[in-house]
Scaffold this motif. Structure first.
Motif, PDB file in Angstrom:
ATOM      1  N   PRO A   3       0.695 -12.283  23.553  1.00 26.47           N
ATOM      2  CA  PRO A   3      -0.490 -11.640  24.131  1.00 26.47           C
ATOM      3  C   PRO A   3      -0.958 -10.506  23.209  1.00 26.47           C
ATOM      4  O   PRO A   3      -0.137  -9.875  22.542  1.00 26.47           O
ATOM      5  CB  PRO A   3       0.025 -11.050  25.455  1.00 26.47           C
ATOM      6  N   PHE A   4      -2.243 -10.300  23.125  1.00 22.03           N
ATOM      7  CA  PHE A   4      -2.732  -9.185  22.312  1.00 22.03           C
ATOM      8  C   PHE A   4      -4.066  -8.712  22.855  1.00 22.03           C
ATOM      9  O   PHE A   4      -4.699  -9.371  23.678  1.00 22.03           O
ATOM     10  CB  PHE A   4      -2.866  -9.589  20.832  1.00 22.03           C
ATOM     11  N   VAL A   5      -4.474  -7.525  22.382  1.00 23.40           N
ATOM     12  CA  VAL A   5      -5.803  -7.030  22.698  1.00 23.40           C
ATOM     13  C   VAL A   5      -6.401  -6.589  21.372  1.00 23.40           C
ATOM     14  O   VAL A   5      -5.696  -6.057  20.508  1.00 23.40           O
ATOM     15  CB  VAL A   5      -5.735  -5.889  23.742  1.00 23.40           C
ATOM     16  N   GLY A 208       5.454  -7.140  17.824  1.00 23.78           N
ATOM     17  CA  GLY A 208       4.843  -7.787  18.985  1.00 23.78           C
ATOM     18  C   GLY A 208       3.412  -7.367  19.282  1.00 23.78           C
ATOM     19  O   GLY A 208       2.907  -7.625  20.378  1.00 23.78           O
ATOM     20  N   THR A 209       2.726  -6.716  18.357  1.00 21.20           N
ATOM     21  CA  THR A 209       1.362  -6.264  18.652  1.00 21.20           C
ATOM     22  C   THR A 209       0.318  -6.861  17.703  1.00 21.20           C
ATOM     23  O   THR A 209      -0.869  -6.769  17.975  1.00 21.20           O
ATOM     24  CB  THR A 209       1.251  -4.722  18.570  1.00 21.20           C
TER      25      THR A 209
END
Ligand SMILES: NC(=O)c1ccc[n+]([C@@H]2O[C@H](COP(=O)([O-])OP(=O)(O)OC[C@H]3O[C@@H](n4cnc5c(N)ncnc54)[C@H](O)[C@@H]3O)[C@@H](O)[C@H]2O)c1
Ligand SMILES: [Fe+2]
Lengths: 399, 137
Positions: A3-5, A208-209
């Motif tokens: 998941p990312f933004v 994880g980003t």
């Protein structure tokens, strides 16, 4: 896929003479009285003239100039500028300078928009609505502050920096004009460029980003920096090289502000806070050590960078030309490390903390640096956890 | 389905957890050495918990209104807090996504993270004791 933004609210405008469009942007953003926070050197050199002229021409506004920004800007400077802006009724800002000036302007904008004490706004995500319009014109190519969601200034007389982080801190417009950085001396060109290289490499392996968005920005930014940073450093008037580094550092800024940096930055912030060393120059010393520390955790990611940069082809074409298999991640990752170290030598940047001017590290000083680095936000994003002992050894090796 | 049915349940769980933390010698010692006052603000359901380590000797836990001035304040949904204590939150990502708001000196807030990590192990028992019907895996 994790998941990312990903988000970038800043309009980026690149081109020679783009600074003279500042007034048009300001008119669009609706400022009626503008505070221009700028580097004192640029005021003296006359480099601010195209900006001031364009603001006057497009809006009829005479900007209020504030150039009293020290290189490690602090709360006092922010408060002083805020008072001037408030009493003059400013409702928009233009920031022209390196990371120190841009960060200062961002924090002034918080105080001007919301009032109150600057200390009330330190933290992450506290600011939850739009600030007054801010146009950023970077005059160094490195920090990415013209697009980033963070700003740091020193507390009164303390060595620690206060951190402000919110997506609303990103300037509305970033004007990337290569003409604005031609006067940057070689050493600072090299050092600020390595700040951007460090943003790219740390962001690419952030824990994880990272995302496909930030990956593509980091890769292309690194390609530009490896190709053009040496030229921009040797020949400061080379506008193609200047432009490429400016764009590359902005891309790195968009990337790292979405995905974070890592251990090199955490240590560089600590060393910079204690010994007032230049941010980019400190990253230059620490980057190879940070990369080595993370090597086992992320070498397949380093290898991806090496593949993108065709480092295996470059190595096989070199004089001692060993051929490297394109599936040998470890060997490819080593090529990236070698490439970074070669760039640092080529740019004649300090190779250790001693050369950087850091005094002998006593146990007490080491412990203080490790404490600072261990609590720095950047360390959270590092792909490998670092113990007190790890940080201590890394600093000793970097000395 | 919400993790906590109401504010009372949220407060009971968080108080039990922090009481368990204060009874763990090593963890308590590390937190007390920070001498921080930290307030957690929760929403959905609303709740508030203040942990006062300022005298360096004893952790004082207060739920609801508290007139102590915190050095660090953290704001999040109650479900994020629950996931955090299960060790399921990627904190950097949650900060980037704005799911956690941290007010005050960021370095002081982050310095607490490694100190409270061992508390992940205490949380399932607290959940069980309070009879919450949620998955803890
Ligand atoms: N907000 C962010 O995202 C971010 C990211 C990285 C670093 N930073 C901050 O940025 C600061 C470092 O910024 P920097 O590396 O740009 O250096 P800087 O802004 O401190 O400037 C360094 C020196 O270069 C001079 N200078 C700047 N532009 C010039 C030009 N065009 N010609 C001649 N001289 C010029 C300045 O007067 C100064 O003496 C640090 O305080 C760091 O904390 C912020
Ligand atoms: Fe940086």
């Amino acid at each position: 896929m994790n998941p990312f933004v990903f988000h970038t609210p800043t309009r980026v405008y690149f081109g020679e003479n783009s600074a003279s469009s500042c007034g048009d942007f300001l008119r669009e953003l609706g400022g009626t009285k503008v505070l221009m926070v700028a580097d004192a050197f640029l005021e003296k050199s006359g480099a601010l003239a195209p900006l001031i002229d364009s603001i006057k021409e497009s809006t009829g506004i005479e900007p209020i100039l504030f150039t009293d920004v020290p290189s490690d800007s602090d709360v006092d400077c922010v408060n002083k500028a805020t008072v001037i802006a408030r009493t003059s009724g400013c409702d928009a800002l233009v920031a022209v300078g390196g990371g120190s000036v841009l960060d200062t302007a961002k924090v002034i904008n918080i105080c001007l928009t919301f009032g109150g004490e600057v200390l009330d706004y330190q933290g992450l995500n506290i600011i939850e609505r739009k600030l007054l319009p801010l146009i950023a014109v970077p005059t160094t190519a490195g920090t990415g502050a013209e697009v980033s969601f963070v700003a740091m200034v020193k507390d009164h007389g303390e060595s620690k920096k206060l951190m402000f982080g919110s997506r609303f801190l990103a300037p509305d417009v970033a004007i990337l004009d290569p003409l604005m950085i031609v006067s940057l001396p070689a050493k600072l060109t090299a050092a600020t460029g390595i700040d951007a290289v460090t943003h790219d490499i740390e962001c690419y392996v952030a824990s994880g980003t990272y995302s496909v968005f930030t990956d593509s920005l980091c890769l292309e930014s690194l390609r530009l920096l490896f190709e053009f940073l040496p030229q921009a450093t040797i020949d400061g008037d080379n506008l193609e090289a200047r432009g490429a580094t400016l764009v590359a550092s902005c891309m790195a800024g968009v990337a790292f502000t979405n995905s974070g940096v890592g251990i090199t930055h955490a240590l560089a912030h600590a060393v910079g806070a204690k010994y007032a060393t230049h941010h980019g120059m400190t990253n230059a010393v620490l980057l190879p050590h940070g990369m080595r520390f993370n090597f086992e955790s992320v070498y397949p990611r380093y290898a991806r960078i090496a593949r993108f940069l065709d480092l295996a082809v470059e190595a096989s074409n070199s004089i001692d030309g060993n051929s490297i298999s394109s599936s040998d991640d470890r060997a490819l990752a080593h090529l990236l490390l070698n490439k970074v170290e070669a760039l640092l030598r080529q740019l004649k940047l300090p190779l250790n903390l001693r050369e950087l001017g850091v005094p002998e590290l006593t146990d007490e000083n080491l412990a203080e640096l490790v404490d600072l680095a261990g609590a720095d936000p950047a360390i959270m994003f590092n792909p490998r956890e670092a113990s007190v002992e790890d940080l201590t050894q890394l600093l000793k090796r970097a000395y | 389905m919400a993790v906590f049915t109401d504010t009372d349940e949220l407060h009971r769980v968080m108080t039990d957890l922090w009481t368990a933390i204060s009874n763990e010698k090593d963890m308590a010692a590390q937190l007390l050495s920070s001498r921080l006052i930290v307030t957690f603000h929760y929403r959905e359901p609303d709740g508030r918990l203040t942990v006062d380590c300022s005298d360096g000797k004893e952790m004082v836990i207060t739920v609801g209104d508290c007139n102590k001035k915190p050095v660090v304040e953290m704001f999040m949904k109650s479900s994020v807090a629950h996931d955090f204590w299960l060790g399921k939150v990627n904190v950097p990502l949650a900060l980037i996504q704005g799911k956690i708001v941290s007010k005050g000196p960021v370095n002081k807030a982050l310095a607490l993270l490694p100190a409270i990590k061992p508390a992940y192990g205490l949380y399932p028992a607290v959940i069980e004791k309070n009879g919450l019907k949620v998955s803890i895996t």
